[in-house]
Design a protein around this motif. Structure first.
Motif, PDB file in Angstrom:
ATOM      1  N   TYR A  35       0.780  -1.316   0.198  1.00  0.00           N
ATOM      2  CA  TYR A  35      -0.041   0.126   0.126  1.00  0.00           C
ATOM      3  C   TYR A  35       0.832   1.312  -0.034  1.00  0.00           C
ATOM      4  CZ  TYR A  35      -3.208   3.522   1.436  1.00  0.00           C
ATOM      5  OH  TYR A  35      -3.857   4.593   1.645  1.00  0.00           O
ATOM      6  N   HIS A  40       1.463   5.085  -4.532  1.00  0.00           N
ATOM      7  CA  HIS A  40       0.629   5.807  -3.688  1.00  0.00           C
ATOM      8  C   HIS A  40       1.044   6.929  -3.605  1.00  0.00           C
ATOM      9  CE1 HIS A  40      -1.446   6.908  -0.151  1.00  0.00           C
ATOM     10  NE2 HIS A  40      -0.338   7.194   0.455  1.00  0.00           N
ATOM     11  N   TYR A 145      -7.388  -0.673  -2.907  1.00  0.00           N
ATOM     12  CA  TYR A 145      -6.350  -0.143  -1.846  1.00  0.00           C
ATOM     13  C   TYR A 145      -6.493  -0.898  -0.605  1.00  0.00           C
ATOM     14  CZ  TYR A 145      -4.895   3.167  -5.413  1.00  0.00           C
ATOM     15  OH  TYR A 145      -4.256   3.779  -6.532  1.00  0.00           O
ATOM     16  N   GLN A 148      -4.631  -3.905  -0.658  1.00  0.00           N
ATOM     17  CA  GLN A 148      -3.380  -3.822  -0.828  1.00  0.00           C
ATOM     18  C   GLN A 148      -2.759  -3.408   0.530  1.00  0.00           C
ATOM     19  OE1 GLN A 148      -2.564  -5.280  -3.746  1.00  0.00           O
ATOM     20  NE2 GLN A 148      -1.004  -3.781  -4.117  1.00  0.00           N
ATOM     21  N   LEU A 149      -3.587  -2.512   1.320  1.00  0.00           N
ATOM     22  CA  LEU A 149      -3.283  -2.335   2.969  1.00  0.00           C
ATOM     23  C   LEU A 149      -3.345  -3.664   3.687  1.00  0.00           C
ATOM     24  CD1 LEU A 149      -2.415  -0.402   5.013  1.00  0.00           C
ATOM     25  CD2 LEU A 149      -4.805   0.319   5.180  1.00  0.00           C
ATOM     26  N   GLU A 152      -0.233  -5.784   3.011  1.00  0.00           N
ATOM     27  CA  GLU A 152       0.801  -5.036   3.960  1.00  0.00           C
ATOM     28  C   GLU A 152       0.744  -5.588   5.197  1.00  0.00           C
ATOM     29  OE1 GLU A 152       2.364  -0.642   4.864  1.00  0.00           O
ATOM     30  OE2 GLU A 152       1.740  -1.208   2.644  1.00  0.00           O
TER      31      GLU A 152
END
Length: 204
Positions: A35, A40, A145, A148-149, A152
């Motif tokens: 992320y 980003h 997103y 993606q976070l 992570e």
């Protein structure tokens, strides 16, 4: 707030500062920052410019806002913990090389600090950067997103499961507030739709 950039910055210097840091982010950020990645940062810079235009701040002020967007996650080059402070430290160390004054750097650090969760803003510049950082919450890119976070965070906490992630997301969406007029009027309604979709998806 006034005209902070009292000097003329050569176009090459304007471009170079973005290119130089972006290259470092591309080369030196850990692979597992799915992320908090260079893409980003580029997105935040673009959204800083977009919101700055809507707020009708000057070209010079917009440049400072974009620099804050550029540096807001640069602290990850040093470490994840308290990365906003590390980002400000990098900006403070590096920006004088490009002719930025102490007053300008202080303003930029304020914008970087405004991205710290929970966000607190004190002027229009900080509002712009804060909303640019979490712009995706009020768009149809939310799921991308968010995933993606999640990837992570799972790197740092492999035990994190989908139920826990749902609670984290829901609590975050409930606590979050947009700061700019565009954020409040345009992004907030879409954020509420995203929140409802999240709830409905979890119920299935």
């Amino acid at each position: 707030m006034g005209n902070f950039l009292r000097r003329t910055i050569p176009d090459m210097d304007r471009t170079q500062i973005f290119d130089n840091l972006h290259t470092r982010l591309e080369n030196d950020l850990p692979y597992y920052l799915y992320y908090h990645c260079p893409a980003h940062t580029k997105s935040v810079i673009d959204r800083c410019e977009f919101l700055a235009q809507l707020e009708k701040i000057s070209e010079q002020e917009t440049y400072l806002v974009k620099i804050a967007g550029l540096y807001h996650d640069a602290g990850f080059l040093i470490g994840r913990k308290d990365h906003e402070t590390k980002s400000c430290e990098l900006a403070t160390a590096e920006l004088p090389e490009y002719g930025f004054t102490k007053a300008e750097i202080k303003l930029i650090c304020g914008m970087i600090s405004a991205t710290r969760i929970p966000q607190k803003t004190h002027n229009i510049y900080e509002k712009i950067v804060a909303d640019a950082d979490l712009f995706y919450l009020g768009t149809d890119e939310y799921n991308f997103y968010s995933n993606q976070l999640y990837r992570e965070l799972k790197y740092f906490n492999p035990e994190l499961n989908e139920n826990e992630w749902f609670e984290i997301q829901l609590n975050f969406l409930n606590a979050h507030r947009f700061h700019t007029e565009y954020g409040k009027e345009t992004l907030e309604p879409i954020k509420q739709i995203n929140k409802q979709k999240l709830i409905e998806s979890h119920r299935k």
